[in-house]
Motif scaffolding. Structure first.
Motif, PDB file in Angstrom:
ATOM      1  N   LEU A  34      -5.900   6.098   2.263  1.00 26.97           N
ATOM      2  CA  LEU A  34      -6.138   5.110   3.551  1.00 26.97           C
ATOM      3  C   LEU A  34      -5.328   5.214   4.828  1.00 26.97           C
ATOM      4  CD1 LEU A  34      -8.555   3.192   4.228  1.00 26.97           C
ATOM      5  CD2 LEU A  34      -7.022   1.360   3.326  1.00 26.97           C
ATOM      6  N   ILE A  35      -4.083   5.503   4.536  1.00 27.22           N
ATOM      7  CA  ILE A  35      -2.878   5.507   5.451  1.00 27.22           C
ATOM      8  C   ILE A  35      -3.396   6.710   6.494  1.00 27.22           C
ATOM      9  CG2 ILE A  35      -0.582   6.016   6.110  1.00 27.22           C
ATOM     10  CD1 ILE A  35       0.110   4.426   3.532  1.00 27.22           C
ATOM     11  N   ILE A  86      -3.618  -5.434   0.746  1.00 24.14           N
ATOM     12  CA  ILE A  86      -4.547  -4.797   1.373  1.00 24.14           C
ATOM     13  C   ILE A  86      -4.347  -4.477   2.862  1.00 24.14           C
ATOM     14  CG2 ILE A  86      -6.802  -5.531   2.570  1.00 24.14           C
ATOM     15  CD1 ILE A  86      -7.079  -7.571   0.008  1.00 24.14           C
ATOM     16  N   LEU A  87      -3.161  -5.142   3.509  1.00 21.54           N
ATOM     17  CA  LEU A  87      -2.807  -4.956   4.822  1.00 21.54           C
ATOM     18  C   LEU A  87      -1.596  -3.856   4.955  1.00 21.54           C
ATOM     19  CD1 LEU A  87      -2.384  -8.736   6.250  1.00 21.54           C
ATOM     20  CD2 LEU A  87      -4.092  -6.817   6.619  1.00 21.54           C
ATOM     21  N   SER A  88      -1.009  -3.464   3.685  1.00 17.44           N
ATOM     22  CA  SER A  88       0.162  -2.749   3.944  1.00 17.44           C
ATOM     23  C   SER A  88      -0.241  -1.238   4.237  1.00 17.44           C
ATOM     24  CB  SER A  88       1.211  -2.621   2.565  1.00 17.44           C
ATOM     25  OG  SER A  88       0.036  -2.039   1.508  1.00 17.44           O
ATOM     26  N   PRO A  89      -1.374  -0.566   3.838  1.00 17.14           N
ATOM     27  CA  PRO A  89      -1.607   0.636   4.413  1.00 17.14           C
ATOM     28  C   PRO A  89      -2.190   0.591   5.706  1.00 17.14           C
ATOM     29  CG  PRO A  89      -3.351  -0.051   2.702  1.00 17.14           C
ATOM     30  CD  PRO A  89      -2.318  -0.938   2.715  1.00 17.14           C
ATOM     31  N   PHE A  90      -2.816  -0.403   6.138  1.00 20.35           N
ATOM     32  CA  PHE A  90      -3.104  -0.713   7.574  1.00 20.35           C
ATOM     33  C   PHE A  90      -1.994  -0.694   8.619  1.00 20.35           C
ATOM     34  CE2 PHE A  90      -6.979  -1.959   5.391  1.00 20.35           C
ATOM     35  CZ  PHE A  90      -7.853  -0.965   5.913  1.00 20.35           C
ATOM     36  N   LEU A  91      -0.857  -1.480   8.213  1.00 21.27           N
ATOM     37  CA  LEU A  91       0.143  -1.537   8.852  1.00 21.27           C
ATOM     38  C   LEU A  91       0.898  -0.329   8.817  1.00 21.27           C
ATOM     39  CD1 LEU A  91       1.670  -5.112   7.727  1.00 21.27           C
ATOM     40  CD2 LEU A  91       0.361  -4.314   9.805  1.00 21.27           C
ATOM     41  N   ILE A  92       1.053   0.336   7.803  1.00 19.04           N
ATOM     42  CA  ILE A  92       1.997   1.842   7.886  1.00 19.04           C
ATOM     43  C   ILE A  92       0.800   2.749   8.839  1.00 19.04           C
ATOM     44  CG2 ILE A  92       2.379   3.884   6.576  1.00 19.04           C
ATOM     45  CD1 ILE A  92       2.972   1.756   4.184  1.00 19.04           C
TER      46      ILE A  92
END
Length: 172
Positions: free
Chosen positions: A160-161, A26-32
């Motif tokens: 989402l990114i 879940i967090l990976s697109p937000f981190l990118i």
């Protein structure tokens, strides 16, 4: 008292690490998105100093990032594919060199018996499947799209990114 606090901190850090591990999909697109916004923020700030609105600065930076991504996809990916195909074609020759030059030297230095290495089977497998390399992309696409839910989740994350990046850049 100090030892109990230390164990409490260690347990808290382990719990936090476990939660981050569970939330990674879940967090990976937000981190990118945060990373892209961080990279683009100095450019947007500079465009803002040149009397361009923040929104138009973000749009210009997104266009620049899109252009860079398109160039990477159109130029570097085919070059990498050609190099991988060449490597795959040269693999039997590299195995021959390894078998005839490197392995006898290693055997002499380590004192191994003569029948220790068996690279004839590996070389035969490479030579046998050399003509089937054109179907690799099709096979990868079929494997990737085998699960519709996984493909849908991947597409949502991919969409989402830029949304996260845009709003972070816009409201930094």
């Amino acid at each position: 008292m100090i030892d109990s606090r230390r164990w409490l901190w260690i347990a808290g850090l382990l719990l936090l690490g476990w939660l981050l591990y569970l939330l990674q999909p879940i967090l990976s697109p937000f981190l990118i998105g945060v990373l892209l916004a961080y990279l683009g923020d100095p450019l947007v700030d500079r465009l803002e100093r040149w009397k361009l609105s923040r929104t138009w600065g973000v749009i210009v930076v997104f266009a620049l990032f899109s252009l860079i991504l398109a160039v990477l996809l159109l130029v570097l990916v085919p070059m990498l594919g050609k190099q991988l195909m060449r490597l795959y074609e040269l693999a039997p020759q590299m195995i021959d060199w390894t078998q005839q030059q490197a392995l006898p030297w290693v055997q002499a230095k380590l004192g191994l018996h003569n029948g220790f290495w068996r690279f004839d089977q590996l070389k035969a497998a490479f030579s046998e499947h050399l003509g089937q390399t054109t179907d690799i992309l099709g096979m990868l696409l079929s494997k990737a799209s085998a699960s519709g839910l996984a493909l849908l989740a991947w597409l949502v994350n991919l969409l989402l990114i830029p949304v996260v990046s845009f709003y972070l850049l816009r409201d930094w």
